[in-house]
Design an enzyme around this catalytic site. Structure first.
Site, PDB file in Angstrom:
ATOM      1  N   SER A  31       0.825  -1.195   0.000  1.00 44.83           N
ATOM      2  CA  SER A  31       0.000   0.000   0.000  1.00 44.83           C
ATOM      3  C   SER A  31       0.868   1.258   0.000  1.00 44.83           C
ATOM      4  O   SER A  31       1.657   1.469  -0.917  1.00 44.83           O
ATOM      5  CB  SER A  31      -0.961  -0.043   1.198  1.00 44.83           C
ATOM      6  OG  SER A  31      -1.855   1.027   1.187  1.00 44.83           O
ATOM      7  N   ASP A  73      -9.241  -4.450  -5.837  1.00 47.85           N
ATOM      8  CA  ASP A  73      -8.651  -3.495  -4.899  1.00 47.85           C
ATOM      9  C   ASP A  73      -9.070  -2.093  -5.308  1.00 47.85           C
ATOM     10  O   ASP A  73      -8.702  -1.602  -6.377  1.00 47.85           O
ATOM     11  CB  ASP A  73      -7.125  -3.636  -4.939  1.00 47.85           C
ATOM     12  CG  ASP A  73      -6.413  -2.773  -3.911  1.00 47.85           C
ATOM     13  OD1 ASP A  73      -7.007  -1.783  -3.442  1.00 47.85           O
ATOM     14  OD2 ASP A  73      -5.246  -3.079  -3.614  1.00 47.85           O
ATOM     15  N   HIS A  99      -8.256  -4.376  -0.719  1.00 42.98           N
ATOM     16  CA  HIS A  99      -6.982  -3.793  -0.291  1.00 42.98           C
ATOM     17  C   HIS A  99      -6.533  -4.330   1.067  1.00 42.98           C
ATOM     18  O   HIS A  99      -5.373  -4.723   1.235  1.00 42.98           O
ATOM     19  CB  HIS A  99      -7.120  -2.265  -0.241  1.00 42.98           C
ATOM     20  CG  HIS A  99      -5.814  -1.551  -0.185  1.00 42.98           C
ATOM     21  ND1 HIS A  99      -4.957  -1.465  -1.264  1.00 42.98           N
ATOM     22  CD2 HIS A  99      -5.203  -0.896   0.826  1.00 42.98           C
ATOM     23  CE1 HIS A  99      -3.887  -0.778  -0.929  1.00 42.98           C
ATOM     24  NE2 HIS A  99      -4.004  -0.426   0.347  1.00 42.98           N
TER      25      HIS A  99
END
Length: 398
Positions: free
Chosen positions: A177, A347, A376
């Site tokens: 991320s 995602d 995610h």
């Protein structure tokens, strides 16, 4: 124009919430010092499993932040061997606990240690398992005057340099991320890539043409301006006041949040064990700066992957141009360092359109994997991430 009674009440709620988050910081550390912490990540999440050893370290950045770094390993497997170090770097609004919050066999920190790696976990500057700042307290504006740019130029290089100084070996990097986004930003500027021998970027955030609800709200409402007017500089939801704040933000938009920070911050999830939600909520979310969130919303508004926008006058002072410069992804060393990108079409933060945009910008030579039906947060909290995602990473690093 004066504020309405309702707006004044909202402002008071926001201000009271953030003042409650202030706490003192113990800043008596030397750079790269090993320390002990009774409530640290090691004591809380690793050492209760008796097969694992864990140490706490502090890495100091040049701008005075004290980064919490944990080193974990399996003594029965390593037995004094000089094992390959691997660094795990988390994402926005989370901490290094995401790698060990799931139990052995599921959490990537445990899995890497079981595979014989010397595992290092970093926590960026504002998170619970870091150690504050040499001069600022969390109640100070200066403590929150940072964004992605600083994670790339300060936090990641400082931690990689510390690991190299301790081990004498180049590091395998697994970034997720915003950790992946910081890696993209750092390496594209020629920072610290020489300390990394392989890299895995999971759910790689870069461009943000759209995003989950919080990013949409921030982009629409320009939260930075609202919060600065109230002298509020951080965002955290780990309190009843924080949840009320989230609902307040959502009430100002057409988006319904349903008091669910999972969906608010990351969108769709598939594979998080509902019985573990209360346990995860004990540790997450963790604080980030409003400036960092505003940097995300800037990317949505401008459609770029670039440095923070300070306005034309300040941009000229900092960047010698009126608009913030883009990160030059053509300089990203994906043709020099073995790299694997792992993404998912489901995602909503590192979505398929933006990830494909990223792939077109960086030099060829990297490997890529797409996993099915993963959101995610599933990359770190999902109880099937061990076989859906982590097996790819282990195979690549091996």
């Amino acid at each position: 124009m004066g504020m309405s009674k309702k707006a004044s009440a909202c402002a008071a709620l926001l201000l009271c919430f953030f003042l409650q988050l202030s706490s003192s910081v113990n800043a008596r550390f030397a750079p790269s010092q090993e320390t002990q912490r009774a409530d640290g990540l090691c004591a809380s999440l690793v050492l209760p499993y008796r097969d694992y050893a864990c140490q706490e370290f502090v890495a100091q950045t040049s701008d005075g932040f004290l980064i919490g770094v944990q080193r974990m390993w399996r003594p029965d497997i390593l037995k004094g061997k000089n094992a390959q170090p691997v660094l795990l770097f988390h994402g926005i609004l989370t901490g290094g606990d995401v790698w060990v919050i799931n139990p052995p066999g599921e959490g990537l920190g445990f899995i890497m240690a079981d595979a014989g790696y010397d595992v290092w976990i970093t926590n960026y500057r504002s998170t619970e398992f870091s150690y504050g700042h040499l001069s600022y307290k969390p109640s100070d504006k200066g403590f929150w005057d940072w964004s992605l740019d600083d994670l790339a130029s300060e936090d990641l290089p400082s931690v990689l340099q510390m690991i190299y100084s301790k081990t004498g070996r180049k590091v395998y990097l697994v970034a997720y991320s915003e950790g992946a986004q910081s890696t993209l930003a750092a390496f594209s500027q020629g920072l610290c890539a020489e300390l990394v021998s392989k890299a895995v970027l999971m759910a790689p955030v870069s461009y943000l043409t759209s995003g989950p609800q919080l990013i949409y709200i921030a982009s629409t409402l320009r939260l930075q301006r609202i919060y600065e007017a109230l002298n509020i500089y951080q965002l955290n939801t780990r309190s009843p006041g924080g949840r009320a704040l989230v609902d307040l933000l959502c009430a100002k938009s057409s988006v319904k949040c349903y008091r669910d920070w999972f969906r608010l911050f990351s969108g769709f999830t598939c594979c998080i064990n509902s019985t573990r939600r209360a346990y995860i909520d004990e540790y997450e979310t963790q604080a980030t700066s409003v400036k960092n969130l505003d940097h995300y919303s800037q990317q949505v508004r401008l459609g770029t992957f670039g440095k923070y926008d300070y306005g034309e006058e300040e941009n000229m002072k900092r960047y010698k141009q009126k608009t913030p410069p883009d990160y030059d992804l053509s300089k990203f060393p994906s043709n020099q360092i073995p790299m694997l990108f792992i993404s998912s079409a489901n995602d909503s933060l590192a979505n398929i359109v933006d990830v494909e945009h990223l792939y077109r910008e960086i030099p060829p030579g990297f490997q890529r994997r797409a996993v099915e039906n993963f959101g995610h947060l599933d990359f770190v909290f999902g109880d099937t991430a061990n076989r859906v995602v982590y097996d790819y990473a282990l195979e690549f690093l091996a």
